[in-house]
Design a protein around this motif. Structure first.
Motif, PDB file in Angstrom:
ATOM      1  N   ARG A  21       0.691  -1.055   0.209  1.00 53.96           N
ATOM      2  CA  ARG A  21       0.251   0.574   0.068  1.00 53.96           C
ATOM      3  C   ARG A  21       1.394   1.202   0.027  1.00 53.96           C
ATOM      4  NH1 ARG A  21      -5.269  -0.892   1.414  1.00 53.96           N
ATOM      5  NH2 ARG A  21      -5.864   1.592   2.307  1.00 53.96           N
ATOM      6  N   LEU A  22       2.267   1.154   0.971  1.00 54.20           N
ATOM      7  CA  LEU A  22       2.923   2.673   1.247  1.00 54.20           C
ATOM      8  C   LEU A  22       3.451   2.748  -0.523  1.00 54.20           C
ATOM      9  CD1 LEU A  22       3.185   4.605   2.672  1.00 54.20           C
ATOM     10  CD2 LEU A  22       5.589   2.531   3.905  1.00 54.20           C
ATOM     11  N   LEU A  23       4.512   1.968  -0.952  1.00 47.15           N
ATOM     12  CA  LEU A  23       5.068   1.974  -1.830  1.00 47.15           C
ATOM     13  C   LEU A  23       4.134   1.938  -3.490  1.00 47.15           C
ATOM     14  CD1 LEU A  23       7.359  -1.290  -0.807  1.00 47.15           C
ATOM     15  CD2 LEU A  23       8.015   1.599  -1.920  1.00 47.15           C
ATOM     16  N   ARG A  24       3.069   1.812  -3.826  1.00 45.84           N
ATOM     17  CA  ARG A  24       1.411   1.991  -4.458  1.00 45.84           C
ATOM     18  C   ARG A  24       1.953   3.869  -4.297  1.00 45.84           C
ATOM     19  NH1 ARG A  24      -2.996  -1.263  -4.514  1.00 45.84           N
ATOM     20  NH2 ARG A  24      -3.496  -0.160  -2.693  1.00 45.84           N
ATOM     21  N   ALA A  25       1.633   3.843  -3.081  1.00 41.48           N
ATOM     22  CA  ALA A  25       1.454   5.532  -3.211  1.00 41.48           C
ATOM     23  C   ALA A  25       2.448   6.154  -3.691  1.00 41.48           C
ATOM     24  CB  ALA A  25       0.800   6.352  -1.490  1.00 41.48           C
ATOM     25  N   CYS A  26       4.198   5.974  -3.025  1.00 39.25           N
ATOM     26  CA  CYS A  26       4.583   6.159  -3.639  1.00 39.25           C
ATOM     27  C   CYS A  26       5.430   6.719  -4.532  1.00 39.25           C
ATOM     28  CB  CYS A  26       6.427   5.693  -2.793  1.00 39.25           C
ATOM     29  SG  CYS A  26       6.543   6.184  -1.030  1.00 39.25           S
ATOM     30  N   ALA A  27       5.136   5.414  -5.155  1.00 40.53           N
ATOM     31  CA  ALA A  27       5.582   5.503  -7.015  1.00 40.53           C
ATOM     32  C   ALA A  27       4.030   6.571  -7.688  1.00 40.53           C
ATOM     33  CB  ALA A  27       4.589   3.945  -7.466  1.00 40.53           C
ATOM     34  N   GLN A  28       3.647   7.339  -6.872  1.00 38.70           N
ATOM     35  CA  GLN A  28       3.219   8.138  -7.790  1.00 38.70           C
ATOM     36  C   GLN A  28       3.838   9.405  -7.765  1.00 38.70           C
ATOM     37  OE1 GLN A  28      -1.421   8.693  -6.809  1.00 38.70           O
ATOM     38  NE2 GLN A  28      -1.042   6.478  -5.563  1.00 38.70           N
ATOM     39  N   GLU A  93      11.865   0.283  -8.515  1.00 45.98           N
ATOM     40  CA  GLU A  93      12.718  -0.745  -8.372  1.00 45.98           C
ATOM     41  C   GLU A  93      12.862  -1.106  -6.566  1.00 45.98           C
ATOM     42  OE1 GLU A  93      16.587   0.400 -11.286  1.00 45.98           O
ATOM     43  OE2 GLU A  93      16.449   1.469  -9.792  1.00 45.98           O
ATOM     44  N   LEU A  94      12.669  -0.458  -6.017  1.00 46.99           N
ATOM     45  CA  LEU A  94      12.494  -0.919  -5.082  1.00 46.99           C
ATOM     46  C   LEU A  94      11.465  -1.198  -4.232  1.00 46.99           C
ATOM     47  CD1 LEU A  94      13.730   1.590  -1.724  1.00 46.99           C
ATOM     48  CD2 LEU A  94      11.768   0.261  -1.630  1.00 46.99           C
ATOM     49  N   TRP A  95      10.036  -1.201  -4.802  1.00 45.50           N
ATOM     50  CA  TRP A  95       9.375  -1.803  -4.978  1.00 45.50           C
ATOM     51  C   TRP A  95       9.137  -3.475  -5.240  1.00 45.50           C
ATOM     52  CZ3 TRP A  95       3.666   0.540  -7.051  1.00 45.50           C
ATOM     53  CH2 TRP A  95       2.856  -0.511  -6.416  1.00 45.50           C
ATOM     54  N   ALA A  96      10.148  -3.881  -6.230  1.00 46.22           N
ATOM     55  CA  ALA A  96      10.206  -4.858  -6.900  1.00 46.22           C
ATOM     56  C   ALA A  96      11.315  -5.968  -5.687  1.00 46.22           C
ATOM     57  CB  ALA A  96      10.663  -4.925  -7.975  1.00 46.22           C
ATOM     58  N   ALA A  97      12.157  -4.827  -5.007  1.00 43.67           N
ATOM     59  CA  ALA A  97      13.006  -5.344  -4.559  1.00 43.67           C
ATOM     60  C   ALA A  97      12.019  -5.816  -3.226  1.00 43.67           C
ATOM     61  CB  ALA A  97      14.117  -4.733  -3.822  1.00 43.67           C
ATOM     62  N   GLN A  98      11.436  -4.882  -2.625  1.00 47.33           N
ATOM     63  CA  GLN A  98      10.450  -5.386  -1.270  1.00 47.33           C
ATOM     64  C   GLN A  98       9.028  -6.573  -1.102  1.00 47.33           C
ATOM     65  OE1 GLN A  98      10.813  -2.579   2.187  1.00 47.33           O
ATOM     66  NE2 GLN A  98      10.256  -5.002   1.938  1.00 47.33           N
ATOM     67  N   LYS A  99       9.396  -6.636  -2.341  1.00 55.48           N
ATOM     68  CA  LYS A  99       8.211  -7.619  -2.675  1.00 55.48           C
ATOM     69  C   LYS A  99       8.669  -9.428  -2.427  1.00 55.48           C
ATOM     70  CE  LYS A  99       4.374  -9.604  -5.787  1.00 55.48           C
ATOM     71  NZ  LYS A  99       3.757  -8.935  -6.779  1.00 55.48           N
ATOM     72  N   LEU A 100       9.851  -9.592  -3.241  1.00 57.53           N
ATOM     73  CA  LEU A 100      10.632 -10.217  -3.039  1.00 57.53           C
ATOM     74  C   LEU A 100      11.113 -10.589  -1.858  1.00 57.53           C
ATOM     75  CD1 LEU A 100      12.845  -9.436  -6.461  1.00 57.53           C
ATOM     76  CD2 LEU A 100      11.006 -11.704  -5.535  1.00 57.53           C
ATOM     77  N   CYS A 101      11.997  -9.389  -0.843  1.00 59.90           N
ATOM     78  CA  CYS A 101      11.826  -9.017   0.152  1.00 59.90           C
ATOM     79  C   CYS A 101      10.874  -9.953   1.033  1.00 59.90           C
ATOM     80  CB  CYS A 101      12.110  -8.516   0.881  1.00 59.90           C
ATOM     81  SG  CYS A 101      13.870  -8.196   2.417  1.00 59.90           S
ATOM     82  N   ASP A 102       9.614  -9.419   1.311  1.00 63.53           N
ATOM     83  CA  ASP A 102       8.765  -9.553   1.932  1.00 63.53           C
ATOM     84  C   ASP A 102       7.155 -11.151   1.323  1.00 63.53           C
ATOM     85  OD1 ASP A 102       8.472  -7.117   2.765  1.00 63.53           O
ATOM     86  OD2 ASP A 102       7.403  -6.496   1.026  1.00 63.53           O
ATOM     87  N   ALA A 183      -5.756  -9.626  -4.050  1.00 69.34           N
ATOM     88  CA  ALA A 183      -5.924 -10.133  -4.975  1.00 69.34           C
ATOM     89  C   ALA A 183      -4.364  -9.546  -6.519  1.00 69.34           C
ATOM     90  CB  ALA A 183      -7.086  -9.470  -5.969  1.00 69.34           C
ATOM     91  N   GLU A 184      -4.337  -8.058  -5.791  1.00 68.96           N
ATOM     92  CA  GLU A 184      -2.529  -7.732  -6.985  1.00 68.96           C
ATOM     93  C   GLU A 184      -1.676  -8.774  -6.143  1.00 68.96           C
ATOM     94  OE1 GLU A 184      -2.642  -3.464  -6.173  1.00 68.96           O
ATOM     95  OE2 GLU A 184      -4.564  -2.404  -7.031  1.00 68.96           O
ATOM     96  N   LEU A 185      -1.974  -9.262  -4.902  1.00 70.52           N
ATOM     97  CA  LEU A 185      -1.022  -9.809  -4.201  1.00 70.52           C
ATOM     98  C   LEU A 185      -0.714 -11.224  -4.234  1.00 70.52           C
ATOM     99  CD1 LEU A 185      -0.209  -7.522  -1.074  1.00 70.52           C
ATOM    100  CD2 LEU A 185       1.635  -7.558  -2.598  1.00 70.52           C
ATOM    101  N   GLY A 186      -1.975 -11.825  -4.419  1.00 68.89           N
ATOM    102  CA  GLY A 186      -2.141 -13.206  -4.533  1.00 68.89           C
ATOM    103  C   GLY A 186      -2.373 -13.572  -2.687  1.00 68.89           C
ATOM    104  N   PHE A 187      -2.937 -12.749  -2.203  1.00 65.09           N
ATOM    105  CA  PHE A 187      -3.086 -13.171  -1.402  1.00 65.09           C
ATOM    106  C   PHE A 187      -4.703 -13.910  -0.696  1.00 65.09           C
ATOM    107  CE2 PHE A 187       0.601 -10.145   1.265  1.00 65.09           C
ATOM    108  CZ  PHE A 187       1.241 -11.018   0.365  1.00 65.09           C
ATOM    109  N   THR A 188      -4.490 -14.811   0.010  1.00 69.76           N
ATOM    110  CA  THR A 188      -6.261 -14.682   0.524  1.00 69.76           C
ATOM    111  C   THR A 188      -6.712 -15.253   2.287  1.00 69.76           C
ATOM    112  OG1 THR A 188      -5.863 -17.469   0.264  1.00 69.76           O
ATOM    113  CG2 THR A 188      -5.781 -16.108  -1.243  1.00 69.76           C
ATOM    114  N   GLU A 189      -7.132 -14.907   2.314  1.00 69.86           N
ATOM    115  CA  GLU A 189      -7.933 -15.180   4.127  1.00 69.86           C
ATOM    116  C   GLU A 189      -7.116 -16.422   4.894  1.00 69.86           C
ATOM    117  OE1 GLU A 189      -8.926 -12.720   5.771  1.00 69.86           O
ATOM    118  OE2 GLU A 189      -8.838 -11.002   4.254  1.00 69.86           O
ATOM    119  N   ALA A 190      -6.950 -17.247   3.693  1.00 66.91           N
ATOM    120  CA  ALA A 190      -7.294 -18.824   4.244  1.00 66.91           C
ATOM    121  C   ALA A 190      -5.052 -18.984   4.574  1.00 66.91           C
ATOM    122  CB  ALA A 190      -7.095 -19.896   3.759  1.00 66.91           C
TER     123      ALA A 190
END
Length: 198
Positions: A21-28, A93-102, A183-190
């Protein structure tokens, strides 16, 4: 899986969600707003703060992964994780790397068992080897991320980009609100709560 392990998994997912959420905002932001505009905080720019979050993540996640494998602590952590101090110049670039780290952090937490939680994690510091438990290091890491994300959130308030809400968690009644992000992250509640999730 015990409740504590499930809680740590949920925290790792929440961390990834908040970063998204934060990096999506910063990307703007323009590159100048992201990198050069002086901000009032611990670090003087959004770029510096976000790079700091990531490099500290790398450092601790590597240490915990090494301990889980039974490997020795990283022999040269400064060069490996903190040189350069700001490895990424752009938000994309940072967002992509942070996603991999997460994703690594989520995977680590999903593999936690009693034996791993009981095994000390070794970290080499300038004054020698330091040992700590995975639970304490994860608590430290999550708090570190929250602390610095809050700073970026405040810095965004001084730009034309609205800071995203980051203090939502996982209340059952708010599942529809987080569904687009999941949905963007590919997460589910389960994924977060296990097979018993509603």
């Amino acid at each position: 899986m015990n409740q504590f392990s499930r809680y740590l998994i949920a925290q790792a997912y929440n961390n990834a969600w908040a970063n998204h959420r934060l990096l999506r905002a910063c990307a703007q932001l323009s590159q100048e707003e992201f990198e050069l505009a002086t901000r009032t905080s611990f670090f003087p720019s959004i770029k510096m703060t976000l790079n700091h979050i990531l490099t500290v993540d790398w450092f601790y996640i590597d240490a915990m992964e090494r301990a889980a494998r039974g490997d020795e602590p990283h022999p040269d952590y400064c060069a490996a994780f903190f040189e350069p101090e700001e490895p990424f110049a752009t938000c994309a670039e940072l967002w992509a790397a942070q996603k991999l780290c997460d994703q690594r952090l989520i995977a680590y937490c999903r593999r936690l068992d009693e034996a791993t939680l009981a095994r000390d994690v070794g970290i080499l510091r300038d004054d020698g080897l330091k040992l700590d438990t995975p639970a304490r290091l994860l608590a430290h890491l999550f708090q570190h991320q929250i602390h610095h994300r809050g700073q970026v959130h405040a810095m965004l308030a001084g730009t034309g980009v609205a800071p995203p809400q980051l203090d939502e968690f996982y209340s059952r009644g708010e599942s529809e609100d987080r569904a687009p992000d999941f949905a963007e992250l590919g997460f589910t509640e389960a994924d977060v709560w296990g097979t018993s999730a509603p």
